[in-house]
Design a protein around this motif. Structure first.
Motif, PDB file in Angstrom:
ATOM      1  N   VAL A   1       0.860  -1.184   0.000  1.00  0.00           N
ATOM      2  CA  VAL A   1       0.000   0.000   0.000  1.00  0.00           C
ATOM      3  C   VAL A   1       0.897   1.236   0.000  1.00  0.00           C
ATOM      4  O   VAL A   1       2.084   1.160   0.321  1.00  0.00           O
ATOM      5  CB  VAL A   1      -0.944   0.019   1.226  1.00  0.00           C
TER       6      VAL A   1
ATOM      7  N   ARG B   1      -3.698  16.688  -1.175  1.00  0.00           N
ATOM      8  CA  ARG B   1      -2.737  15.614  -1.418  1.00  0.00           C
ATOM      9  C   ARG B   1      -1.613  16.189  -2.249  1.00  0.00           C
ATOM     10  O   ARG B   1      -1.849  16.874  -3.249  1.00  0.00           O
ATOM     11  CB  ARG B   1      -3.384  14.437  -2.154  1.00  0.00           C
TER      12      ARG B   1
ATOM     13  N   ILE C   1       0.727   3.189   4.971  1.00  0.00           N
ATOM     14  CA  ILE C   1      -0.552   3.612   5.552  1.00  0.00           C
ATOM     15  C   ILE C   1      -1.222   2.467   6.308  1.00  0.00           C
ATOM     16  O   ILE C   1      -2.108   2.710   7.118  1.00  0.00           O
ATOM     17  CB  ILE C   1      -1.503   4.250   4.510  1.00  0.00           C
ATOM     18  N   ALA C   2      -0.772   1.239   6.089  1.00  0.00           N
ATOM     19  CA  ALA C   2      -1.315   0.099   6.832  1.00  0.00           C
ATOM     20  C   ALA C   2      -0.712  -0.009   8.231  1.00  0.00           C
ATOM     21  O   ALA C   2      -1.284  -0.667   9.100  1.00  0.00           O
ATOM     22  CB  ALA C   2      -1.071  -1.196   6.068  1.00  0.00           C
TER      23      ALA C   2
ATOM     24  N   ARG D   1      -6.317  10.071  10.470  1.00  0.00           N
ATOM     25  CA  ARG D   1      -6.443   8.794   9.758  1.00  0.00           C
ATOM     26  C   ARG D   1      -7.464   8.913   8.630  1.00  0.00           C
ATOM     27  O   ARG D   1      -7.262   8.384   7.536  1.00  0.00           O
ATOM     28  CB  ARG D   1      -6.801   7.673  10.725  1.00  0.00           C
ATOM     29  N   LEU D   2      -8.535   9.655   8.871  1.00  0.00           N
ATOM     30  CA  LEU D   2      -9.569   9.879   7.868  1.00  0.00           C
ATOM     31  C   LEU D   2      -9.018  10.666   6.674  1.00  0.00           C
ATOM     32  O   LEU D   2      -9.245  10.295   5.513  1.00  0.00           O
ATOM     33  CB  LEU D   2     -10.730  10.634   8.514  1.00  0.00           C
TER      34      LEU D   2
ATOM     35  N   ILE E   1      -5.891  10.907   5.719  1.00  0.00           N
ATOM     36  CA  ILE E   1      -4.919  10.065   5.013  1.00  0.00           C
ATOM     37  C   ILE E   1      -5.651   9.023   4.159  1.00  0.00           C
ATOM     38  O   ILE E   1      -5.272   8.763   3.014  1.00  0.00           O
ATOM     39  CB  ILE E   1      -3.931   9.420   6.002  1.00  0.00           C
ATOM     40  N   ALA E   2      -6.724   8.451   4.691  1.00  0.00           N
ATOM     41  CA  ALA E   2      -7.525   7.491   3.914  1.00  0.00           C
ATOM     42  C   ALA E   2      -8.141   8.166   2.689  1.00  0.00           C
ATOM     43  O   ALA E   2      -8.180   7.587   1.600  1.00  0.00           O
ATOM     44  CB  ALA E   2      -8.623   6.880   4.796  1.00  0.00           C
ATOM     45  N   ASP E   3      -8.611   9.406   2.864  1.00  0.00           N
ATOM     46  CA  ASP E   3      -9.138  10.158   1.722  1.00  0.00           C
ATOM     47  C   ASP E   3      -8.061  10.340   0.650  1.00  0.00           C
ATOM     48  O   ASP E   3      -8.325  10.212  -0.540  1.00  0.00           O
ATOM     49  CB  ASP E   3      -9.661  11.527   2.160  1.00  0.00           C
TER      50      ASP E   3
ATOM     51  N   ALA F   1      -5.456   8.445   0.042  1.00  0.00           N
ATOM     52  CA  ALA F   1      -5.210   7.165  -0.629  1.00  0.00           C
ATOM     53  C   ALA F   1      -6.346   6.837  -1.598  1.00  0.00           C
ATOM     54  O   ALA F   1      -6.103   6.380  -2.721  1.00  0.00           O
ATOM     55  CB  ALA F   1      -5.040   6.058   0.401  1.00  0.00           C
ATOM     56  N   ALA F   2      -7.589   7.103  -1.184  1.00  0.00           N
ATOM     57  CA  ALA F   2      -8.741   6.835  -2.058  1.00  0.00           C
ATOM     58  C   ALA F   2      -8.707   7.737  -3.286  1.00  0.00           C
ATOM     59  O   ALA F   2      -8.956   7.277  -4.406  1.00  0.00           O
ATOM     60  CB  ALA F   2     -10.043   7.038  -1.281  1.00  0.00           C
TER      61      ALA F   2
ATOM     62  N   LYS G   1     -16.981  11.857   9.796  1.00  0.00           N
ATOM     63  CA  LYS G   1     -16.986  10.610   9.014  1.00  0.00           C
ATOM     64  C   LYS G   1     -18.138  10.641   8.021  1.00  0.00           C
ATOM     65  O   LYS G   1     -19.199  11.179   8.308  1.00  0.00           O
ATOM     66  CB  LYS G   1     -17.149   9.403   9.942  1.00  0.00           C
TER      67      LYS G   1
END
Length: 176
Positions: free
Chosen positions: A40, A113, A139-140, A150-151, A153-155, A157-158, A174
């Motif tokens: 990842v 980003r 990120i894992a 964390r949210l 960072i997840a955004d 990556a998405a 969220k």
């Protein structure tokens, strides 16, 4: 952490009263250095000197400064890594916050980003006194504990994986 001069001057006039400030969160991603098929992306993080937390790069916009310029500037100042803007992740209010010195503030945070400008495998270094450590993390397995970070960072990556399907977040709650 150094307080921008324009805030120092404004605080002379308003004391610790609430201020509304534009700010950025810069999430820098790169491909994994692990060549496994399950790898990842990695994220560039700083360990903040004020609270010891691992976070993406953050900063306050100077008067008249565009958010993407602030994100690139703050990333280089804090990590020595040169970057370029890649995508808007979202916008949302953060705060109110009462800082250790008693100053009150709320922030309109613009999350972006960024991509490394140059060799994506260059190693970061602590660039100023806002951080005590910097580094790349899968990120894992990142040391970030705050759900808000964390949210974001997840955004990032998405958005990186599916840019056409990504919708920037309005507010940092969220999604349902």
């Amino acid at each position: 952490m150094p307080i921008p001069e324009f805030i120092v001057e404004t605080r002379k006039k308003i004391g610790h009263d609430p201020m509304w400030l534009p700010a950025v969160t810069a999430v820098v991603l790169r491909d994994s250095t692990d060549d496994s098929p399950w790898a990842v992306p990695e994220v560039l993080l700083v360990k903040r000197s004020d609270n010891g937390q691992w976070t993406p790069i953050t900063g306050i916009c100077d008067p008249g400064e565009e958010a993407h310029v602030t994100a690139v500037r703050e990333t280089e100042e804090e990590t020595t890594i040169k970057t370029k803007p890649a995508a808007l992740l979202g916008v949302g209010a953060v705060g109110p916050v009462v800082h250790a010195n008693g100053d009150q503030a709320s922030y309109m945070s613009i999350a972006l980003r960024l991509e490394v400008d140059g060799d994506p495998f260059q190693e970061p270094a602590v660039g100023d006194d806002e951080s005590v450590e910097v580094g790349w993390f899968s990120i894992a397995h990142m040391p970030v504990t705050n759900p808000k970070w964390r949210l974001v960072i997840a955004d990032a990556a998405a958005q990186r994986k599916h840019p056409k399907a990504f919708t920037p977040r309005m507010g940092f709650e969220k999604r349902n």
